[in-house]
Scaffold this motif. Structure first.
Motif, short mmCIF file in Angstrom:
data_model
loop_
_atom_site.label_atom_id
_atom_site.label_comp_id
_atom_site.label_asym_id
_atom_site.label_seq_id
_atom_site.Cartn_x
_atom_site.Cartn_y
_atom_site.Cartn_z
N ARG A 108 0.85 -1.18 0.00
CA ARG A 108 0.00 0.00 0.00
C ARG A 108 0.89 1.23 0.00
NH1 ARG A 108 -2.65 -3.65 3.53
NH2 ARG A 108 -4.79 -4.11 2.88
N PRO A 109 0.41 2.36 -0.53
CA PRO A 109 1.27 3.55 -0.63
C PRO A 109 1.96 3.94 0.67
CG PRO A 109 -0.72 3.89 -1.91
CD PRO A 109 -0.90 2.57 -1.20
N ALA A 110 1.27 3.80 1.79
CA ALA A 110 1.87 4.20 3.07
C ALA A 110 2.98 3.26 3.51
CB ALA A 110 0.79 4.28 4.14
N LEU A 111 3.01 2.03 2.99
CA LEU A 111 3.98 1.04 3.43
C LEU A 111 5.01 0.68 2.36
CD1 LEU A 111 1.53 -1.43 5.25
CD2 LEU A 111 3.02 0.29 6.30
N ALA A 112 4.78 1.08 1.13
CA ALA A 112 5.71 0.76 0.04
C ALA A 112 7.05 1.44 0.27
CB ALA A 112 5.11 1.19 -1.29
N SER A 113 8.12 0.82 -0.22
CA SER A 113 9.45 1.36 0.00
C SER A 113 9.72 2.63 -0.79
CB SER A 113 10.50 0.30 -0.32
OG SER A 113 10.31 -0.22 -1.62
N SER A 114 8.93 2.87 -1.84
CA SER A 114 9.02 4.12 -2.60
C SER A 114 7.73 4.25 -3.42
CB SER A 114 10.24 4.13 -3.52
OG SER A 114 9.99 3.35 -4.68
N PRO A 115 7.44 5.44 -3.95
CA PRO A 115 6.22 5.58 -4.76
C PRO A 115 6.17 4.61 -5.93
CG PRO A 115 7.07 7.74 -4.17
CD PRO A 115 8.10 6.75 -3.70
N ALA A 116 7.32 4.22 -6.48
CA ALA A 116 7.35 3.28 -7.60
C ALA A 116 6.86 1.89 -7.20
CB ALA A 116 8.75 3.19 -8.17
N PHE A 117 6.86 1.61 -5.89
CA PHE A 117 6.47 0.30 -5.39
C PHE A 117 5.05 0.29 -4.83
CE2 PHE A 117 10.51 -2.07 -5.42
CZ PHE A 117 11.39 -1.04 -5.72
N ALA A 118 4.33 1.39 -4.94
CA ALA A 118 2.98 1.48 -4.38
C ALA A 118 1.99 0.69 -5.23
CB ALA A 118 2.55 2.94 -4.28
N LEU A 119 1.10 -0.04 -4.58
CA LEU A 119 0.11 -0.87 -5.26
C LEU A 119 -1.30 -0.32 -5.04
CD1 LEU A 119 1.42 -4.40 -4.18
CD2 LEU A 119 1.69 -3.33 -6.44
N GLU A 120 -2.15 -0.52 -6.04
CA GLU A 120 -3.54 -0.12 -5.92
C GLU A 120 -4.28 -1.07 -5.00
OE1 GLU A 120 -1.93 -0.76 -8.67
OE2 GLU A 120 -1.85 1.08 -9.87
N PRO A 121 -5.41 -0.63 -4.41
CA PRO A 121 -6.17 -1.50 -3.51
C PRO A 121 -6.56 -2.84 -4.11
CG PRO A 121 -6.94 0.76 -3.32
CD PRO A 121 -5.96 0.74 -4.46
N ALA A 122 -6.82 -2.89 -5.42
CA ALA A 122 -7.20 -4.16 -6.05
C ALA A 122 -6.13 -5.23 -5.89
CB ALA A 122 -7.48 -3.94 -7.54
N PHE A 123 -4.88 -4.81 -5.66
CA PHE A 123 -3.78 -5.75 -5.53
C PHE A 123 -3.28 -5.92 -4.10
CE2 PHE A 123 -3.31 -4.02 -9.91
CZ PHE A 123 -3.72 -5.16 -10.57
N THR A 124 -3.91 -5.25 -3.15
CA THR A 124 -3.48 -5.37 -1.75
C THR A 124 -4.59 -5.84 -0.82
OG1 THR A 124 -4.00 -3.04 -1.30
CG2 THR A 124 -1.76 -3.54 -2.03
N ASP A 125 -5.84 -5.61 -1.19
CA ASP A 125 -6.93 -5.84 -0.25
C ASP A 125 -7.23 -7.32 -0.01
OD1 ASP A 125 -7.15 -3.15 0.07
OD2 ASP A 125 -9.01 -2.91 -1.05
N TRP A 126 -6.63 -8.22 -0.78
CA TRP A 126 -6.85 -9.65 -0.55
C TRP A 126 -6.19 -10.13 0.74
CZ3 TRP A 126 -2.45 -12.63 -0.22
CH2 TRP A 126 -1.29 -12.11 -0.77
N VAL A 127 -5.21 -9.39 1.23
CA VAL A 127 -4.51 -9.80 2.44
C VAL A 127 -5.48 -9.75 3.62
CG1 VAL A 127 -2.69 -9.18 4.07
CG2 VAL A 127 -2.25 -9.11 1.61
N GLY A 128 -5.55 -10.83 4.36
CA GLY A 128 -6.44 -10.91 5.50
C GLY A 128 -7.84 -11.37 5.17
N GLN A 129 -8.18 -11.49 3.88
CA GLN A 129 -9.51 -11.95 3.49
C GLN A 129 -9.58 -13.48 3.59
OE1 GLN A 129 -10.48 -10.59 -0.45
NE2 GLN A 129 -10.61 -8.44 0.13
N ILE A 130 -10.70 -13.94 4.11
CA ILE A 130 -10.98 -15.37 4.10
C ILE A 130 -11.86 -15.70 2.90
CG2 ILE A 130 -11.97 -17.29 5.38
CD1 ILE A 130 -9.46 -16.16 6.64
N ASP A 131 -12.92 -14.95 2.74
CA ASP A 131 -13.81 -15.13 1.60
C ASP A 131 -13.32 -14.28 0.43
OD1 ASP A 131 -15.67 -16.76 3.07
OD2 ASP A 131 -16.29 -14.92 4.08
N ILE A 132 -13.53 -14.76 -0.77
CA ILE A 132 -13.09 -14.05 -1.96
C ILE A 132 -13.98 -12.83 -2.19
CG2 ILE A 132 -12.87 -14.19 -4.47
CD1 ILE A 132 -12.07 -17.07 -4.16
#
Length: 255
Positions: free
Chosen positions: A200-224
């Motif tokens: 996520r932008p707040a945790l990425a090592s630089s702006p070039a490494f920031a991911l959109e929510p569609a690619f991060t929000d699966w973490v912690g999900q049990i159901d798809i």
């Protein structure tokens, strides 16, 4: 095998078999090993990283993804999955990719797989990046146990539940565990530092490494929840290719 094709590989490891999918590029092109996450996160993200591997292959990068023993198509029972064996599987997959691609590979450690990627990269002298990486085995063990406890008291999943189900030391999130699994996970020491973290932008090592929510929000999900549209995956592959592709001048200096 011709560039652009993929093949299923059966890698003998420790008396068992690690099943892997190799997406081939032209000889001499960069190679990337995807080191998967654990348990429900492996299931939840499987389609995303299958699509991403194919998109990177279309951009001229050889990619290998694999299942740990005790998971997916690899041999063994769920209790055969341990951090130590998973590290052996990662090293075997790395060696197979480098043999097939003919070049030193790089690693992308996904969530808990980052703990293994760091150790494998240290042993092999390779570079690696993290994808929403777990930085400490003890923290990841605590995270998994907390999620398991939450789900045991989930009244939406168990509508007739009168009280939370007691913890079962032999299982986590529906997966049977090897004895001492969490102790072994907590005991994993830090390996080679990553070159960067996609997050996520707040945790990425630089702006070039920031991911959109569609690619991060699966973490912690049990159901798809939701999907990963192909155009977005292709755009992400273009960004990752720009970051992960070795720089010729840097490689020449290292040599």
């Amino acid at each position: 095998m011709r560039p652009g094709e993929s093949a299923l590989l059966a890698l003998p490891v420790g008396g068992g078999t690690v099943m892997a999918r190799w997406s081939a590029a032209a000889p001499g092109q960069p190679a990337l090993l995807l080191v998967p996450p654990f348990f429900h996160e492996w299931q939840r993200s499987y389609r995303l990283f299958a699509l991403l591997a194919d998109a990177l292959r279309q951009r001229g990068m050889s990619v290998l993804r694999f299942d740990y023993r005790g998971s997916g198509d690899s041999s063994g029972e769920s209790t055969d999955f341990t951090p130590g064996r998973a590290l052996e599987d990662t090293l075997a997959a790395l060696a197979a990719l480098e043999q097939k691609a003919g070049v030193p590979a790089r690693l992308l450690g996904i969530r808990g797989g980052a703990l293994l990627a760091a150790l494998a990269a240290e042993r092999a002298g390779r570079d690696w990046w993290g994808w929403q990486p777990c930085h400490a085995g003890a923290d990841h063990a605590a995270e998994l146990q907390a999620l398991d406890a939450r789900e045991r008291g989930n009244r939406q999943r168990f509508p007739y539940l009168r009280r939370p189900l007691p913890a079962d030391p032999g299982s986590c999130l529906g997966f049977r565990l090897a004895p001492g699994f969490f102790e072994a996970l907590a005991g994993l020491r830090p390996g080679r530092p990553a070159l960067g973290s996609f997050d996520r932008p707040a945790l990425a090592s630089s702006p070039a490494f920031a991911l959109e929510p569609a690619f991060t929000d699966w973490v912690g999900q049990i159901d798809i929840e939701g999907s990963h549209p192909l155009p977005a995956v292709a755009a992400l592959a273009a960004r990752l290719d720009a970051v992960l592709r070795p720089d010729p001048m840097t490689e020449a200096l290292r040599a």
